[in-house]
Design a protein around this motif. Structure first.
Motif, short mmCIF file in Angstrom:
data_model
loop_
_atom_site.label_atom_id
_atom_site.label_comp_id
_atom_site.label_asym_id
_atom_site.label_seq_id
_atom_site.Cartn_x
_atom_site.Cartn_y
_atom_site.Cartn_z
N ILE A 43 -22.64 -8.09 -64.28
CA ILE A 43 -23.32 -7.57 -65.45
C ILE A 43 -24.80 -7.35 -65.11
CG2 ILE A 43 -23.87 -7.95 -67.89
CD1 ILE A 43 -21.63 -10.12 -67.85
N GLN A 44 -25.32 -6.17 -65.41
CA GLN A 44 -26.74 -5.90 -65.30
C GLN A 44 -27.31 -6.02 -66.70
OE1 GLN A 44 -27.90 -1.98 -63.90
NE2 GLN A 44 -29.98 -2.68 -63.46
N ILE A 45 -28.29 -6.92 -66.85
CA ILE A 45 -28.86 -7.22 -68.16
C ILE A 45 -30.30 -6.70 -68.22
CG2 ILE A 45 -29.40 -9.06 -69.81
CD1 ILE A 45 -27.24 -10.75 -68.34
N PHE A 46 -30.64 -6.06 -69.35
CA PHE A 46 -31.96 -5.48 -69.57
C PHE A 46 -32.63 -6.22 -70.74
CE2 PHE A 46 -29.11 -2.26 -67.93
CZ PHE A 46 -29.83 -1.70 -66.89
N PRO A 47 -33.16 -7.43 -70.49
CA PRO A 47 -33.73 -8.20 -71.60
C PRO A 47 -35.09 -7.66 -72.06
CG PRO A 47 -34.04 -9.37 -69.54
CD PRO A 47 -33.23 -8.13 -69.23
N SER A 48 -35.51 -8.13 -73.19
CA SER A 48 -36.80 -7.73 -73.76
C SER A 48 -37.94 -8.18 -72.85
CB SER A 48 -36.98 -8.36 -75.14
OG SER A 48 -38.27 -8.13 -75.62
N VAL A 49 -38.98 -7.34 -72.76
CA VAL A 49 -40.15 -7.67 -71.95
C VAL A 49 -41.40 -7.82 -72.83
CG1 VAL A 49 -39.26 -6.63 -69.85
CG2 VAL A 49 -40.59 -5.23 -71.42
N GLU A 50 -41.21 -7.96 -74.14
CA GLU A 50 -42.34 -8.03 -75.07
C GLU A 50 -43.18 -9.29 -74.89
OE1 GLU A 50 -41.29 -7.35 -79.14
OE2 GLU A 50 -40.08 -5.60 -78.63
N ASN A 51 -42.54 -10.43 -74.64
CA ASN A 51 -43.26 -11.69 -74.50
C ASN A 51 -43.26 -12.12 -73.03
OD1 ASN A 51 -43.65 -11.96 -77.34
ND2 ASN A 51 -41.53 -12.64 -77.50
N ALA A 52 -44.37 -12.62 -72.57
CA ALA A 52 -44.47 -13.01 -71.17
C ALA A 52 -43.72 -14.30 -70.86
CB ALA A 52 -45.94 -13.16 -70.77
N LEU A 53 -43.77 -15.27 -71.74
CA LEU A 53 -43.20 -16.58 -71.45
C LEU A 53 -42.22 -17.04 -72.52
CD1 LEU A 53 -46.51 -18.39 -70.42
CD2 LEU A 53 -44.80 -17.39 -68.90
N GLY A 54 -41.28 -17.88 -72.10
CA GLY A 54 -40.41 -18.57 -73.05
C GLY A 54 -39.37 -17.71 -73.73
N ASN A 55 -38.81 -16.73 -73.05
CA ASN A 55 -37.80 -15.86 -73.65
C ASN A 55 -36.41 -16.46 -73.45
OD1 ASN A 55 -39.51 -13.40 -74.30
ND2 ASN A 55 -39.98 -13.72 -72.15
N SER A 56 -35.52 -16.17 -74.39
CA SER A 56 -34.14 -16.68 -74.31
C SER A 56 -33.18 -15.67 -74.90
CB SER A 56 -34.00 -17.99 -75.09
OG SER A 56 -34.82 -18.98 -74.56
N PHE A 57 -31.96 -15.71 -74.40
CA PHE A 57 -30.85 -14.99 -75.01
C PHE A 57 -29.56 -15.69 -74.66
CE2 PHE A 57 -31.53 -12.69 -71.01
CZ PHE A 57 -30.24 -12.61 -70.48
N LEU A 58 -28.47 -15.21 -75.22
CA LEU A 58 -27.17 -15.86 -75.08
C LEU A 58 -26.12 -14.84 -74.65
CD1 LEU A 58 -25.82 -18.65 -75.67
CD2 LEU A 58 -25.34 -17.79 -77.95
N ILE A 59 -25.41 -15.17 -73.58
CA ILE A 59 -24.26 -14.36 -73.15
C ILE A 59 -23.03 -15.02 -73.76
CG2 ILE A 59 -22.88 -13.54 -71.20
CD1 ILE A 59 -25.40 -13.91 -69.44
N LYS A 60 -22.29 -14.25 -74.55
CA LYS A 60 -21.08 -14.78 -75.20
C LYS A 60 -19.86 -14.07 -74.63
CE LYS A 60 -23.46 -15.59 -79.59
NZ LYS A 60 -23.46 -15.29 -81.03
#
Length: 148
Positions: free
Chosen positions: A79-96
């Motif tokens: 899987i190629q994931i394109f997460p948000s780049v808005e915040n520099a630190l402390g980003n999270s997401f969940l793969i379900k």
């Protein structure tokens, strides 16, 4: 006086029009992304190759349950994931992963940071410090192999 004003405006407009910043309108940065492969912790098999899950059973969302863009790559079952780049630190997401037929579900928490580099034409972003706090993982040939 009128001729001098016209001459001045002509020179000014020519200098503005001829300004070249060496950037083409078609130039765009490559979107920040990273690759993951998900394997069964016991067997070591890719969960998409052994049919535990299919590409249609993948959901990736941030903590506000907003979809995170991704692309399933069939020839490598990754899987190629394109997460948000808005915040520099402390980003999270969940793969379900959710197989409704077998009633098997897995969730993978992902934490990451973003760095940026301002260039002449655009800013380039890079995903870094990628962690899977609840799963064992390793980086193999630029792909994060996550065990579930």
């Amino acid at each position: 006086m009128k001729n001098i004003l016209i001459l001045f405006l002509s020179i000014l407009s020519f200098s503005i029009v001829s300004c070249n910043d060496n950037c083409d309108e078609g130039d765009k940065p490559t979107p920040a992304s990273f690759f993951v492969e998900i394997v069964d912790e016991t067997s070591g098999e890719n969960v998409f190759e052994n049919a535990t899950y299919t590409a249609q059973q993948i959901t990736i969302q941030d903590l506000d349950e907003v979809a995170v863009p991704f692309r399933f790559i069939e020839n490598s079952n990754s899987i190629q994931i394109f997460p948000s780049v808005e915040n520099a630190l402390g980003n999270s997401f969940l793969i379900k992963l959710n197989n409704e037929t077998t009633m098997q579900t897995d969730e993978i928490n992902v934490n990451y940071d973003v760095s940026s580099s301002a260039g002449e034409c655009f800013t380039t972003y890079k995903i870094e410090n990628i962690l899977f706090p609840n799963n064992t993982s390793e980086l193999v040939d630029a792909v994060y192999v996550i065990k579930i």
